[in-house]
Design a protein around this motif. Structure first.
Motif, PDB file in Angstrom:
ATOM      1  N   GLY A 297       6.240   2.378  -1.244  1.00 48.81           N
ATOM      2  CA  GLY A 297       5.107   2.157  -0.341  1.00 48.81           C
ATOM      3  C   GLY A 297       5.551   1.216   0.759  1.00 48.81           C
ATOM      4  O   GLY A 297       6.742   1.115   1.063  1.00 48.81           O
ATOM      5  N   ASN A 298       4.605   0.497   1.363  1.00 43.14           N
ATOM      6  CA  ASN A 298       4.935  -0.459   2.429  1.00 43.14           C
ATOM      7  C   ASN A 298       4.342  -1.823   2.100  1.00 43.14           C
ATOM      8  O   ASN A 298       3.222  -1.902   1.606  1.00 43.14           O
TER       9      ASN A 298
ATOM     10  N   ASP B 240       6.495  -5.509   8.364  1.00 42.71           N
ATOM     11  CA  ASP B 240       6.073  -4.204   7.845  1.00 42.71           C
ATOM     12  C   ASP B 240       7.348  -3.609   7.241  1.00 42.71           C
ATOM     13  O   ASP B 240       8.269  -3.239   7.965  1.00 42.71           O
TER      14      ASP B 240
ATOM     15  N   ARG C 163      12.922   8.370   0.780  1.00 39.99           N
ATOM     16  CA  ARG C 163      13.017   7.134  -0.010  1.00 39.99           C
ATOM     17  C   ARG C 163      13.695   7.435  -1.331  1.00 39.99           C
ATOM     18  O   ARG C 163      13.558   8.543  -1.862  1.00 39.99           O
TER      19      ARG C 163
ATOM     20  N   LYS D  62       0.839  -1.217   0.000  1.00 43.92           N
ATOM     21  CA  LYS D  62       0.000   0.000   0.000  1.00 43.92           C
ATOM     22  C   LYS D  62       0.859   1.246   0.000  1.00 43.92           C
ATOM     23  O   LYS D  62       1.979   1.238   0.514  1.00 43.92           O
ATOM     24  N   THR D  63       0.289   2.316  -0.566  1.00 42.07           N
ATOM     25  CA  THR D  63       1.031   3.571  -0.555  1.00 42.07           C
ATOM     26  C   THR D  63       0.127   4.790  -0.615  1.00 42.07           C
ATOM     27  O   THR D  63      -1.028   4.695  -1.036  1.00 42.07           O
ATOM     28  N   THR D  64       0.696   5.912  -0.166  1.00 46.13           N
ATOM     29  CA  THR D  64       0.042   7.217  -0.336  1.00 46.13           C
ATOM     30  C   THR D  64       0.937   8.101  -1.219  1.00 46.13           C
ATOM     31  O   THR D  64       0.633   9.268  -1.424  1.00 46.13           O
ATOM     32  N   LEU D  65       2.044   7.536  -1.714  1.00 50.10           N
ATOM     33  CA  LEU D  65       3.020   8.324  -2.477  1.00 50.10           C
ATOM     34  C   LEU D  65       2.705   8.312  -3.978  1.00 50.10           C
ATOM     35  O   LEU D  65       2.138   7.345  -4.485  1.00 50.10           O
TER      36      LEU D  65
HETATM   37  C1  LIG Z   1       4.418   3.167   5.717  1.00 50.01           C
HETATM   38  O1  LIG Z   1       4.049   2.787   7.029  1.00 50.01           O
HETATM   39  C2  LIG Z   1       4.348   3.725   8.035  1.00 50.01           C
HETATM   40  C3  LIG Z   1       3.943   3.169   9.362  1.00 50.01           C
HETATM   41  O2  LIG Z   1       4.503   1.874   9.536  1.00 50.01           O
HETATM   42  C4  LIG Z   1       3.605   5.030   7.759  1.00 50.01           C
HETATM   43  O3  LIG Z   1       3.986   6.006   8.701  1.00 50.01           O
HETATM   44  C5  LIG Z   1       3.945   5.539   6.350  1.00 50.01           C
HETATM   45  O4  LIG Z   1       3.162   6.661   6.039  1.00 50.01           O
HETATM   46  C6  LIG Z   1       3.700   4.446   5.317  1.00 50.01           C
HETATM   47  N1  LIG Z   1       4.196   4.925   4.048  1.00 50.01           N
HETATM   48  C7  LIG Z   1       3.487   4.929   2.940  1.00 50.01           C
HETATM   49  C8  LIG Z   1       4.180   5.454   1.743  1.00 50.01           C
HETATM   50  O5  LIG Z   1       2.343   4.528   2.845  1.00 50.01           O
END
Ligand SMILES: *[C@@H]1O[C@H](CO)[C@@H](O)[C@H](O)[C@H]1NC(C)=O
Ligand SMILES: *[C@@H]1O[C@H](CO)[C@@H](O)[C@H](O)[C@H]1NC(C)=O
Ligand SMILES: *[C@@H]1O[C@H](CO)[C@@H](O)[C@H](O)[C@H]1NC(C)=O
Length: 434
Positions: A256-257, A272, A305, A210-213
């Motif tokens: 992402g993660n 994680d 990153r 998952k990501t928000t980037l």
């Molecule tokens: C990845 O996970 C961390 C918490 O474990 C969170 O703070 C971060 O925003 C996440 N990064 C993305 C890109 O989603």
């Protein structure tokens, strides 16, 4: 009137003088000298070629902006023409899904995921969709206290039984859920210990990527000057530009993660992991065109990153510098230059494990120190034509600690041993594989 023609003559004189100066300042007698016999050096007209290719990319971008309504989704991969400023698709939704394959026997649609964290977890897994349901696929995972586990066919990576619905074969399954935001990753089956193939485990791996980037699109986001410097080093001809077009693949990456669990035997491990993933598609992927590359994808504990890639594909560009950085606020910036000459780093096959490099992005020069913790080799292709080394690394970037993966490639000419080909399905000998 007089003023007008004077200024016209002035411009002509200025242009001629500038051109003469550029030729004068450019390296003399360019052409024959190639470092390590492979890496082309700038020739006499280098700077003029840089400016010309820069303008060409600008024009491609302007034309696309003007003809927005005419932008094709390139659903026919045989007439595919993107990159060098031109987008492959109209929308991220059209990009981040299973793509149609071209009719070329080396047609390609590939996804890749990697990542490493401070706890000692490291993962690298990929599936490349090829004609006839063939998948170039592998799964590598290091689990603290267990070791590094790999797919049973290792160091071979030819898998069979892929579909045109998701990226899957032989227990591996990657599925896009929300474009550019969420993928589901699964592996179910046997894995063996990389250091002792006699130790085999029943494994269930289930994870969410998952990501928000935002994503980095190499078709449109490489700085035109960076691309122009690379292209201008090579000798130009009509065949050269045809090759540039034919060999191009759309490639985008995103950080992402990966979170999930892996069950090894009867023990379960939660993870994680900060991760980089990519997706490539195009007319064809010919590993034989590549001489080498070194990729470093990593994240630092301050939340930044990175990815930097140095590629040598002699027929198109013998030193292409690529990459990007996400700052702490998530903003995305391309790498402008990368100082990591391949011929200085393991050109004859022995990769360095303790070294550094610099690159520039977002107006700043960053200094990276690399410490390789663990490496693993395998091969891709019907002829094992690509030798890949995945390296679990610790990074120190501008003094800040981080972890990640470095993937390095060499061209391999040793062939695929008969013992691996022996278990291929019967139909393989009837189709074109090289
Ligand atoms: C990845 O996970 C961390 C918490 O474990 C969170 O703070 C971060 O925003 C996440 N990064 C993305 C890109 O989603
Ligand atoms: C993914 O793996 C989990 C656990 O092994 C399993 O329950 C699930 O059905 C799998 N999903 C797919 C789509 O294969
Ligand atoms: C490259 O390595 C091989 C052995 O792997 C050796 O025989 C050869 O001399 C080396 N070449 C150079 C230029 O060092």
């Amino acid at each position: 009137m007089c003023l007008c023609s004077c200024s016209f003559l002035g411009w002509v004189a200025f242009t001629l003088l500038t051109a003469a100066l550029i030729v004068y300042l450019s390296p003399k007698g360019g052409g024959p000298v190639k470092f390590a016999g492979v890496y082309t050096q700038p020739g006499r007209y280098y700077w003029i070629k840089v400016v010309a290719f820069y303008l060409l990319m600008k024009i491609r971008k302007w034309k696309d902006a003007r003809d927005k309504s005419k932008l094709k989704d390139h659903t026919n991969m045989d007439t595919y023409d993107s990159g060098y400023g031109t987008k492959s698709k109209n929308s991220p939704e059209e990009m981040d899904k299973v793509q149609p394959l071209s009719t070329h026997y080396q047609a390609i649609d590939a996804v890749y995921f990697n990542g490493a964290n401070k706890d000692g977890f490291c993962i690298v897994t990929a599936t490349a969709r090829r004609p006839h349901g063939v998948i170039n696929g592998f799964f590598i995972m290091t689990i603290p206290g267990v070791g590094t586990l790999v797919t049973p066919r290792f160091p071979d990576s030819l898998l069979f039984g892929g579909t045109d619905k998701v990226f899957e074969a032989e227990g591996l399954r990657f599925e896009p859920i929300v474009p550019m935001k969420h993928w589901k990753l699964n592996y179910s089956g046997e894995l063996k210990l990389a250091d002792d193939a006699s130790k085999r485990f029943k494994v269930e791996f289930e994870a969410d990527w998952k990501t928000t980037l935002p994503y980095f699109d190499y078709d449109t986001m490489i700085p035109p000057w960076t691309m122009a410097r690379a292209i201008a080093k090579e000798p130009w001809s009509r065949e050269y530009f045809e090759m540039l077009k034919a060999a191009h693949q759309t490639h985008y990456e995103q950080h992402g993660n990966i979170t999930g669990t892996i069950k090894v035997g009867d023990k379960s491990y939660k993870f994680d992991i900060p991760s980089m993933r990519d997706h490539s598609y195009g007319f064809k992927r010919e590993w034989k065109l590549l001489h080498r590359y070194m990729m470093h994808a990593f994240s630092t504990e301050d939340g930044r990153r990175f990815d930097t890639i140095n590629v040598c594909q002699p027929l198109t560009s013998s030193h292409l510098e690529l990459g990007y950085i996400y700052e702490k606020d998530g903003s995305l910036h391309p790498v402008e230059w990368l100082d990591l000459p391949l011929w200085n780093h393991g050109e004859n096959g022995t990769l360095p494990s303790d070294y550094g490099f610099t690159f520039k992005a977002n107006g700043k020069v960053h200094y990276v120190q690399v410490q390789v913790l663990h490496t693993i080799d395998f091969h891709i292709g019907w002829e094992w034509e690509a030798k890949i080394t995945e390296r679990h690394c610790r990074f120190v970037v501008d003094g800040v600690e981080g972890y990640g993966v470095s993937e390095c490639h060499y061209r391999y000419a040793g062939g695929r041993p008969a013992e691996y080909a022996a278990s291929d399905p019967e139909w393989v000998k009837d189709v074109k594989t090289h």
